[in-house]
Design a protein around this motif. Structure first.
Motif, PDB file in Angstrom:
ATOM      1  N   SER A  38       0.806  -1.279   0.008  1.00 51.49           N
ATOM      2  CA  SER A  38       0.039  -0.117  -0.066  1.00 51.49           C
ATOM      3  C   SER A  38       0.854   1.087  -0.001  1.00 51.49           C
ATOM      4  O   SER A  38       0.397   2.417  -0.244  1.00 51.49           O
ATOM      5  N   VAL A  39       2.076   1.015   0.412  1.00 52.68           N
ATOM      6  CA  VAL A  39       2.781   2.400   0.478  1.00 52.68           C
ATOM      7  C   VAL A  39       3.917   2.183  -0.424  1.00 52.68           C
ATOM      8  O   VAL A  39       4.647   1.024  -0.585  1.00 52.68           O
ATOM      9  N   ASN A  81       0.242  11.088   1.331  1.00 57.18           N
ATOM     10  CA  ASN A  81      -1.121  11.262   1.506  1.00 57.18           C
ATOM     11  C   ASN A  81      -1.614  10.398   2.567  1.00 57.18           C
ATOM     12  O   ASN A  81      -0.860   9.650   3.262  1.00 57.18           O
ATOM     13  N   ALA A  82      -2.889  10.834   2.740  1.00 53.83           N
ATOM     14  CA  ALA A  82      -3.669  10.238   3.949  1.00 53.83           C
ATOM     15  C   ALA A  82      -3.754   8.637   3.794  1.00 53.83           C
ATOM     16  O   ALA A  82      -3.930   8.033   5.062  1.00 53.83           O
ATOM     17  N   SER A  83      -3.688   8.390   2.796  1.00 52.36           N
ATOM     18  CA  SER A  83      -3.983   6.815   2.580  1.00 52.36           C
ATOM     19  C   SER A  83      -2.729   5.885   3.198  1.00 52.36           C
ATOM     20  O   SER A  83      -2.804   4.720   3.623  1.00 52.36           O
ATOM     21  N   ALA A 127       6.367  14.508   8.173  1.00 56.70           N
ATOM     22  CA  ALA A 127       7.199  15.408   7.604  1.00 56.70           C
ATOM     23  C   ALA A 127       6.669  15.992   6.309  1.00 56.70           C
ATOM     24  O   ALA A 127       6.766  17.312   5.914  1.00 56.70           O
ATOM     25  N   ASN A 128       6.417  15.197   5.274  1.00 59.09           N
ATOM     26  CA  ASN A 128       5.675  15.326   4.150  1.00 59.09           C
ATOM     27  C   ASN A 128       4.100  15.953   4.216  1.00 59.09           C
ATOM     28  O   ASN A 128       3.975  16.366   2.867  1.00 59.09           O
ATOM     29  N   LEU A 129       3.537  15.883   5.009  1.00 61.33           N
ATOM     30  CA  LEU A 129       2.297  16.162   5.106  1.00 61.33           C
ATOM     31  C   LEU A 129       2.229  17.562   5.911  1.00 61.33           C
ATOM     32  O   LEU A 129       2.230  17.644   6.977  1.00 61.33           O
ATOM     33  N   ARG A 130       2.640  18.689   4.922  1.00 63.79           N
ATOM     34  CA  ARG A 130       3.003  19.896   5.719  1.00 63.79           C
ATOM     35  C   ARG A 130       2.163  21.257   5.181  1.00 63.79           C
ATOM     36  O   ARG A 130       2.688  22.225   5.127  1.00 63.79           O
ATOM     37  N   SER A 131       1.318  20.849   4.568  1.00 63.92           N
ATOM     38  CA  SER A 131       0.144  21.987   3.786  1.00 63.92           C
ATOM     39  C   SER A 131      -0.235  22.911   4.722  1.00 63.92           C
ATOM     40  O   SER A 131      -0.658  22.463   5.733  1.00 63.92           O
ATOM     41  N   VAL A 132      -0.236  24.050   4.254  1.00 61.05           N
ATOM     42  CA  VAL A 132      -0.966  25.127   4.982  1.00 61.05           C
ATOM     43  C   VAL A 132      -1.742  25.895   3.934  1.00 61.05           C
ATOM     44  O   VAL A 132      -1.377  26.501   3.227  1.00 61.05           O
ATOM     45  N   ARG A 133      -3.313  26.115   4.305  1.00 59.77           N
ATOM     46  CA  ARG A 133      -4.027  26.499   3.341  1.00 59.77           C
ATOM     47  C   ARG A 133      -4.829  27.753   4.158  1.00 59.77           C
ATOM     48  O   ARG A 133      -5.749  27.384   4.970  1.00 59.77           O
ATOM     49  N   VAL A 134      -4.670  28.856   3.780  1.00 55.51           N
ATOM     50  CA  VAL A 134      -5.151  29.945   4.631  1.00 55.51           C
ATOM     51  C   VAL A 134      -6.312  30.633   3.789  1.00 55.51           C
ATOM     52  O   VAL A 134      -6.392  30.900   2.596  1.00 55.51           O
ATOM     53  N   ASN A 135      -7.364  30.981   4.593  1.00 55.89           N
ATOM     54  CA  ASN A 135      -8.523  31.672   3.782  1.00 55.89           C
ATOM     55  C   ASN A 135      -8.618  33.104   4.610  1.00 55.89           C
ATOM     56  O   ASN A 135      -9.203  32.867   5.506  1.00 55.89           O
ATOM     57  N   GLY A 234      -5.177   8.675  18.258  1.00 54.74           N
ATOM     58  CA  GLY A 234      -4.998   8.327  16.801  1.00 54.74           C
ATOM     59  C   GLY A 234      -3.922   9.184  16.270  1.00 54.74           C
ATOM     60  O   GLY A 234      -3.178   9.813  16.884  1.00 54.74           O
ATOM     61  N   ILE A 235      -3.964   9.248  15.026  1.00 57.72           N
ATOM     62  CA  ILE A 235      -3.088  10.214  14.090  1.00 57.72           C
ATOM     63  C   ILE A 235      -3.784  11.470  13.538  1.00 57.72           C
ATOM     64  O   ILE A 235      -4.765  11.294  12.584  1.00 57.72           O
ATOM     65  N   VAL A 236      -3.516  12.546  13.997  1.00 57.83           N
ATOM     66  CA  VAL A 236      -4.468  13.683  13.567  1.00 57.83           C
ATOM     67  C   VAL A 236      -3.433  14.074  12.400  1.00 57.83           C
ATOM     68  O   VAL A 236      -2.392  14.553  12.362  1.00 57.83           O
ATOM     69  N   LEU A 237      -4.299  14.277  11.185  1.00 54.69           N
ATOM     70  CA  LEU A 237      -3.530  14.587   9.917  1.00 54.69           C
ATOM     71  C   LEU A 237      -3.673  15.922   9.692  1.00 54.69           C
ATOM     72  O   LEU A 237      -2.439  16.794   9.135  1.00 54.69           O
ATOM     73  N   SER A 238      -4.537  16.688  10.158  1.00 51.35           N
ATOM     74  CA  SER A 238      -4.843  18.134  10.074  1.00 51.35           C
ATOM     75  C   SER A 238      -5.644  18.702  10.649  1.00 51.35           C
ATOM     76  O   SER A 238      -6.646  18.140  11.496  1.00 51.35           O
TER      77      SER A 238
END
Length: 521
Positions: A38-39, A81-83, A127-135, A234-238
């Motif tokens: 899967s990975v 990615n989350a999967s 470390a690779n899941l590091r997006s910041v999306r500002v509104n 658990g694992i908090v993704l975002s």
């Protein structure tokens, strides 16, 4: 080629005996086989992988956890990615391998990437899941757990033209996931409270591999992950956060005061003044080597600040020459570096830290002012061989106005300030005298700090406060009280009930994770 790759993964398990005992050769091999299905192979590192050591070290912030005796993981998964996170959890559950999750690696006890006791486990490194999306329009942002505090600050400042900010910690290399999971206090806490007071949604992978948002995880679990040690549930993704307004220019100052210039008297006065100043003004103190250094952030101009300081804290003798006006994002780096020189705001994006010193830390909370004579004695402790430092962060204002039960972080009304004790020694040395100093100093401070319980901050994790005892393959709730009530006070039981609801089998577990408690207990 795929067969050769799989054989290499299984063979690498044989090397793991140097790091941690596998549950069994068959189970460990099945776990790696499951992951490889899967990975992508380039995201999976075993001790036999050429890049294993570099990936492991990439987010280790304390060289004392690089010693050969450190219990290390079976493998490191670096999801993009989350999967991939979901696969790590499902494969781990299926084949009896626990996972630990790492965001920035600043965990003071390194429990995000090591085990104190021999145990087979894998690390999910975000470390690779590091997006910041500002509104900007809604003054909100989604930030992934693998982003750093500095990356969040930089994105918010850039998107808002320096008109929005977020109230979290000072150190820019801290990972969002761990920081939010413990509360997250910082320079804006007196004006706006702490990070978790502004978390309005989150996405969690639970022990069954499900993706859960705020509504799906339920009120109690959503409450628990915001300051109760998120890796327990658990694992908090975002995280979705609410941003706060700041003026385009703020004022900072750094004023050192030596013992010879009256540091004892000034510090004695500060502990009453600091928590009672206007909420726009935050003055922290770093105490070491006979000097108390007062570091401040004011949400306004120098012209507005000067009369406040003259009227409320004249003992510090702060004047116009100390003022530095800059953007809020620049102020974080100015105070963090502490050199008195401006730092480019792009340095917020720097994820690296120096690895030349190891450290030990612990914490306290102060609810009654400490007497002048005691402060004089404290300065003698800080002048001893192998001594460290104290960092004092004032409370009052919004952080103290929030009820203790509103989030798991309970250190609210009645707290004057937090103390962080730290000591450092050269990497490669054993640090025994430095650790002994911090433990002896902590014992000396006992009569002068909070009691019943003696409170501590979860993000300054310290295994000297206690650690879990596993009974029947589940962490003991009673044993967990020893450390849990220091971090969480009366919120500890509620956290354990939330854990019992979402992870009753205690799959997400480390030496200071929340034990599960059944509702009828």
């Amino acid at each position: 080629m795929a067969v050769l790759r799989l054989r290499a993964l299984v063979l690498a398990v044989c090397l793991v005996c140097f790091y941690a005992p596998a549950p069994s050769w068959a189970a460990a091999g099945d776990f790696l086989r499951c992951l490889s299905a899967s990975v992508p192979s380039q995201l999976l590192f075993t001790p036999g992988s050429p890049s294993f050591s570099s990936v492991l070290v990439s987010s280790i912030r304390n060289p004392k956890f690089l010693t050969p005796g450190t219990v290390r993981p079976l493998c490191i998964v670096t999801p993009i990615n989350a999967s991939h996170v979901q696969a790590a959890v499902l494969c781990g559950r299926r084949h009896g391998v626990r996972v630990r999750v790492r965001s920035g690696g600043h965990d003071y006890e390194g429990l995000s990437f090591r085990s104190v006791q021999p145990e087979a486990f894998a690390v999910v490194d975000l470390a690779n899941l590091r997006s910041v999306r500002v509104n900007r329009a809604s003054a909100t942002a989604w930030v992934d757990s693998g982003a750093t505090v500095g990356e969040l600050y930089h994105a918010v400042a850039k998107a808002s033209g320096d008109r929005l900010a977020f109230p979290a910690g000072l150190c820019p290399t801290i990972g969002i996931g761990g920081h939010f999971s413990g509360g997250g206090f910082g320079l804006l806490q007196r004006k706006y409270g702490i990070a978790v007071d502004h978390v309005i949604d989150a996405v969690l992978v639970d022990a069954q591999g499900r993706f859960l948002d705020k509504k799906a995880m339920g009120r109690e679990v959503f409450w628990a992950i915001r300051g109760g040690g998120g890796e327990s549930f658990g694992i908090v993704l975002s995280w979705r956060v609410r941003l706060v307004p700041v003026p385009p220019k703020v004022t900072t100052f750094i004023v050192p005061v030596s013992v010879n210039d009256g540091a004892v008297d000034v510090l004695t006065k500060w502990q009453e003044i600091g928590p009672a100043l206007p909420d726009d003004l935050f003055i922290r103190v770093v105490v070491t080597n006979g000097v108390a250094t007062f570091q401040s952030l004011y949400l306004g101009t120098c012209d507005a600040l000067l009369p406040v300081m003259r009227g409320r804290f004249p003992e510090l003798r702060m004047n116009r020459s100390h003022c530095r006006e800059m953007s809020w994002a620049e102020s974080v780096l100015y105070i963090y570096v502490g050199s008195g020189k401006p730092v480019p705001v792009t340095d917020l994006l720097n994820r690296t830290t120096l690895m030349d010193t190891s450290n030990k830390a612990t914490s306290d909370y102060v609810r009654q002012p400490i007497g002048r004579d005691v402060w004089a004695e404290i300065f003698t402790w800080l002048d001893r061989p192998n001594s460290g430092l104290m960092i004092l962060d004032p409370y009052g204002g919004e952080i103290s106005a929030v009820p203790e039960a509103a989030t798991p972080f309970p250190h609210r009304g009645g707290v004057l300030y937090n103390i962080q004790y730290m000591n450092f020694w050269a990497a490669g040395n054993d640090g025994e005298p430095n650790v002994r100093w911090i433990r002896d100093f902590y014992a000396f401070m006992a009569p002068h700090v909070s009691k019943n319980p003696r409170e501590a901050y979860f993000n300054y994790r310290d295994l000297d406060l206690g650690r879990n005892v596993v009974v029947g393959n589940v962490s003991s709730y009673e044993a967990g009280k020893v450390w849990g009530e220091k971090y969480f006070k009366g919120n500890y039981k509620r956290l354990a009930l939330a854990k019992g609801k979402i992870d009753p089998d205690d799959y997400f577990r480390n030496e200071q994770s929340i034990p599960p408690l059944a509702k009828n207990k």
